[in-house]
Design a protein around this motif. Structure first.
Motif, PDB file in Angstrom:
ATOM      1  N   PHE A 146     -34.136  17.599   7.232  1.00  0.00           N
ATOM      2  CA  PHE A 146     -33.100  18.510   6.749  1.00  0.00           C
ATOM      3  C   PHE A 146     -33.506  19.177   5.431  1.00  0.00           C
ATOM      4  O   PHE A 146     -33.082  20.296   5.127  1.00  0.00           O
ATOM      5  N   SER A 147     -34.341  18.488   4.646  1.00  0.00           N
ATOM      6  CA  SER A 147     -34.711  19.006   3.326  1.00  0.00           C
ATOM      7  C   SER A 147     -35.830  20.040   3.387  1.00  0.00           C
ATOM      8  O   SER A 147     -36.153  20.662   2.383  1.00  0.00           O
ATOM      9  N   LEU A 148     -36.438  20.218   4.555  1.00  0.00           N
ATOM     10  CA  LEU A 148     -37.589  21.111   4.660  1.00  0.00           C
ATOM     11  C   LEU A 148     -37.169  22.576   4.678  1.00  0.00           C
ATOM     12  O   LEU A 148     -36.066  22.921   5.108  1.00  0.00           O
ATOM     13  N   GLU A 149     -38.070  23.425   4.233  1.00  0.00           N
ATOM     14  CA  GLU A 149     -37.853  24.853   4.353  1.00  0.00           C
ATOM     15  C   GLU A 149     -37.966  25.274   5.814  1.00  0.00           C
ATOM     16  O   GLU A 149     -38.621  24.603   6.623  1.00  0.00           O
ATOM     17  N   ASP A 150     -37.330  26.373   6.164  1.00  0.00           N
ATOM     18  CA  ASP A 150     -37.299  26.803   7.562  1.00  0.00           C
ATOM     19  C   ASP A 150     -38.685  27.022   8.144  1.00  0.00           C
ATOM     20  O   ASP A 150     -38.919  26.784   9.333  1.00  0.00           O
ATOM     21  N   ASP A 151     -39.621  27.468   7.325  1.00  0.00           N
ATOM     22  CA  ASP A 151     -40.959  27.767   7.812  1.00  0.00           C
ATOM     23  C   ASP A 151     -41.956  26.655   7.498  1.00  0.00           C
ATOM     24  O   ASP A 151     -43.177  26.881   7.472  1.00  0.00           O
ATOM     25  N   ALA A 152     -41.450  25.443   7.267  1.00  0.00           N
ATOM     26  CA  ALA A 152     -42.330  24.321   6.935  1.00  0.00           C
ATOM     27  C   ALA A 152     -43.324  24.065   8.061  1.00  0.00           C
ATOM     28  O   ALA A 152     -42.973  24.064   9.245  1.00  0.00           O
ATOM     29  N   ALA A 153     -44.578  23.859   7.707  1.00  0.00           N
ATOM     30  CA  ALA A 153     -45.615  23.573   8.687  1.00  0.00           C
ATOM     31  C   ALA A 153     -45.439  22.145   9.204  1.00  0.00           C
ATOM     32  O   ALA A 153     -44.748  21.317   8.604  1.00  0.00           O
ATOM     33  N   SER A 154     -46.076  21.871  10.341  1.00  0.00           N
ATOM     34  CA  SER A 154     -45.971  20.562  10.979  1.00  0.00           C
ATOM     35  C   SER A 154     -47.294  19.821  10.903  1.00  0.00           C
ATOM     36  O   SER A 154     -48.369  20.427  10.866  1.00  0.00           O
ATOM     37  N   VAL A 155     -47.195  18.506  10.903  1.00  0.00           N
ATOM     38  CA  VAL A 155     -48.364  17.634  10.957  1.00  0.00           C
ATOM     39  C   VAL A 155     -48.148  16.645  12.094  1.00  0.00           C
ATOM     40  O   VAL A 155     -47.102  15.999  12.176  1.00  0.00           O
ATOM     41  N   PHE A 156     -49.135  16.537  12.991  1.00  0.00           N
ATOM     42  CA  PHE A 156     -49.128  15.510  14.021  1.00  0.00           C
ATOM     43  C   PHE A 156     -49.934  14.324  13.493  1.00  0.00           C
ATOM     44  O   PHE A 156     -51.057  14.491  13.013  1.00  0.00           O
ATOM     45  N   SER A 157     -49.353  13.127  13.582  1.00  0.00           N
ATOM     46  CA  SER A 157     -49.995  11.946  13.004  1.00  0.00           C
ATOM     47  C   SER A 157     -50.495  10.991  14.081  1.00  0.00           C
ATOM     48  O   SER A 157     -49.747  10.585  14.968  1.00  0.00           O
ATOM     49  N   LEU A 158     -51.770  10.630  13.979  1.00  0.00           N
ATOM     50  CA  LEU A 158     -52.370   9.586  14.812  1.00  0.00           C
ATOM     51  C   LEU A 158     -52.583   8.300  14.010  1.00  0.00           C
ATOM     52  O   LEU A 158     -53.220   7.368  14.492  1.00  0.00           O
TER      53      LEU A 158
END
Length: 624
Positions: A146-158
């Protein structure tokens, strides 16, 4: 909403809700303008009321949508507090209640409101008194996202979800990055998912800080200096940060991990080195200001690189590691299955779904063998569809499973089983389990012979169906004897079939082509056999069997008769329940002392002849 019972129920439900709220809670109806403030939640009616759990009075709204009374009312704080102030309060003031279907009673909306209002009062009271701050940590992802900006990038975690703090590797993308324990792990996942593209060539370091506890919202990093404060919370954090600052990176990526009440969780943050302008519009690292190159103390470098003037960009993170995908971190069998290697021989309408189910169950490595291409007629009962027509079944199925489950390793081989063992015997010998779904006695006989003579150590599962899939079989062999031949005729037929057929062709039909025989059953009829074999495979992988077993599934008697078959009297004799059908049975796969394949008389120094096992350089016909 269309006229009829649903419309009448809605009108009655709203009337009952209005009577309850106005009489018991002194509520008033919301105006159209007030309802419009909650437009994203699509309200059709709403009320305003006040609660005072402790010292303060709170103005609240309750709204219902067009599905009411078959949906639950929503409650909101009308004077929306700064987010996030209290747990379970969303940015628009919506209160996240325990909204279970057990509360929903469409005929009694007043009772439903009464239950939910009790939760509203308790939630507001606990929030006002600060009694539920730990819920911020227990439901960390909700508040972080909820705290992220609308255009926040994503990270996939392994990443492995545990301590210690450490350096990891990340492939940085513009909108999506992949982080893992090693460069090989990250790039392999990328290539499995999107193909062997040239940009998947290298990774950069990232820093994982494993914190002593999950962050509260007021601890979410806003600047790089906040990351320094978090690093000081871990035993080797200062050392990691100074080592990290020595790297000349265009972007510094941090992963924050901790274990909360609902298990481990991650967050991701990035920061960029401060820049200062030079002439001709060139820019340089601001960390060097006032020092000659190479002369700045490392502690000063770190302090400037991660200062309060440098913004910390919070990122969305999604776990894609095997432990999370298969059981969300709570499947005790996943660490075992992830290390297993299964070979599926035959990628037809039985073998392909088995390979799919085992991949979804978390088996870490699967090899699929089949020499045939998919035809249009196959698509009615094969997981592959029209876009794969003309593609080799094994390669097409492996490719789809690999893209869907990039954390696993799935390979396809366009070979008959006989060709496979001549080219890849070492793969066969490394398997944890081998499943034959060929419906081809030549291949099965050869596999059986290899097991008897010790060329293969892995347990074997043979699976097949009887006509019209009215009965299915899965035989697990975990020792050299008994072998498959012990329960079979020399022609490869089960000595005691479950079904018998009045039609001498066992219900087979012929296409208008030479030798093109088939049976007109579909994918649904096969499900019992597929689940039978897949379930037996998982059991064998998790807890290696000490005995060989034979599992049988039966369709319903009505379906059997409609297909033109009957139960075999020899199968149901002494077992009345088998005559009713619709069940699964497990029996021992018994040793035959006179078995021509595995009895002591039949096993001597001479090897089995090529004519006996049907070795051929031509592809065998695996099940379609």
């Amino acid at each position: 909403m269309p006229e009829g019972i649903a419309r009448r129920m809605q009108e009655e439900g709203i009337a009952k809700a209005d009577a309850f709220l106005t009489s018991t809670w002194c509520a008033r109806r919301l105006s159209k303008a007030e309802l419009n403030k909650h437009a994203p939640r699509e309200p059709i009616e709403g009320w305003e009321f006040y609660v005072q759990p402790e010292e303060n009075v709170y103005r609240c709204h309750v709204i219902v949508d067009h599905q009411f009374p078959y949906s639950l009312p929503k409650f909101l704080l009308a004077d929306v507090p700064t987010f996030p102030s209290w747990p379970h309060v969303e940015p628009d003031g919506n209160l996240c209640l325990r909204r279970t279907n057990r509360i929903l009673r469409p005929n009694e909306p007043a009772d439903v409101l009464g239950v939910l209002l009790g939760q509203v009062v308790d939630l507001i009271r606990r929030g006002e008194l600060g009694l539920n701050l730990e819920d911020f940590q227990a439901e960390f992802y909700s508040y972080w996202n909820f705290s992220l900006e609308d255009d926040a990038a994503s990270v996939f975690s392994l990443l492995n979800a545990n301590a210690p703090s450490r350096f990891v590797r990340i492939w940085p993308g513009e909108t999506r990055s992949i982080v893992g324990e090693s460069e090989a792990q990250v790039l392999t996942w990328q290539r499995h998912r999107w193909g062997n593209k040239p940009q998947f060539d290298k990774t950069v370091p990232a820093c994982l800080l494993w914190l002593p506890e999950v962050l509260l919202p007021n601890q979410f990093p806003r600047s790089a200096s906040d990351l320094v404060a978090l690093a000081r919370m871990v035993s080797n954090g200062k050392e990691l940060l100074e080592r990290f600052s020595r790297l000349k990176l265009s972007t510094y990526y941090f992963v924050l991990g901790a274990t909360g009440a609902n298990g481990p969780c991650f967050a991701a943050v990035s920061s960029q080195p401060p820049q200062t302008p030079e002439i001709r519009t060139f820019r340089k690292h601001g960390t060097l200001n006032g020092f000659r190159k190479g002369k700045m103390p490392q502690a000063v470098v770190a302090a400037r690189l991660f200062s309060s003037s440098v913004k910390a960009q919070r990122l969305r993170i999604d776990r894609v590691d095997a432990n999370w995908i298969h059981g969300r971190g709570h499947d005790p069998h996943q660490p075992v299955l992830a290390l297993k290697h299964v070979i599926v021989i035959g990628c037809g309408s039985v073998g392909a779904p088995i390979a799919e189910q085992l991949t979804k169950a978390g088996v870490g490595r699967i090899d699929i063998i089949d020499p045939e291409a998919l035809t249009a007629a196959n698509t009615g009962r094969h997981p592959l569809g029209a876009e794969s027509i003309g593609t080799n079944k094994a390669i097409g199925m492996a490719g789809r499973l690999q893209r869907d489950h990039p954390h696993a390793t799935v390979r396809g081989f366009d070979l008959s089983y006989q060709e496979f063992i001549f080219r890849h015997l070492e793969i066969l010998q490394s398997a944890s389990l081998i499943i034959s779904a060929t419906a081809n006695w030549t291949a099965e006989n050869l596999l059986n012979a290899q097991r008897i003579r010790g060329e293969i150590d892995a347990p074997l599962i043979f699976t097949w169906t009887e006509p019209h899939a009215c009965a299915g079989h899965a035989v697990l062999l975990c020792a050299q004897s008994p072998c498959l031949q012990c329960g079979m005729t020399t022609e490869g037929a089960l000595k005691t079939n479950v079904t018998i057929w009045t039609d001498s062709r066992d219900g087979e039909l012929t296409e208008p082509a030479c030798g093109a025989v088939f049976q007109p059953y579909g994918f649904i009829e096969l499900q019992a056999t597929i689940s039978l074999a897949s379930g037996l495979a998982i059991e064998a992988l998790i807890d290696p069997a000490k005995r060989s077993v034979h599992r049988v599934s039966q369709t319903t008697t009505a379906f059997l008769k409609s297909a033109g078959g009957e139960w075999n009297p020899n199968w149901i004799e002494g077992y009345a329940e088998r005559a009713t059908g619709g069940l699964q049975t497990e029996i021992n796969w018994e040793k035959n002392e006179q078995c021509p394949a595995c009895s002591s008389k039949s096993i001597d120094e001479s090897s089995i002849s090529e004519s006996q096992i049907g070795i051929s350089n031509s592809p065998s016909a695996l099940a379609s």
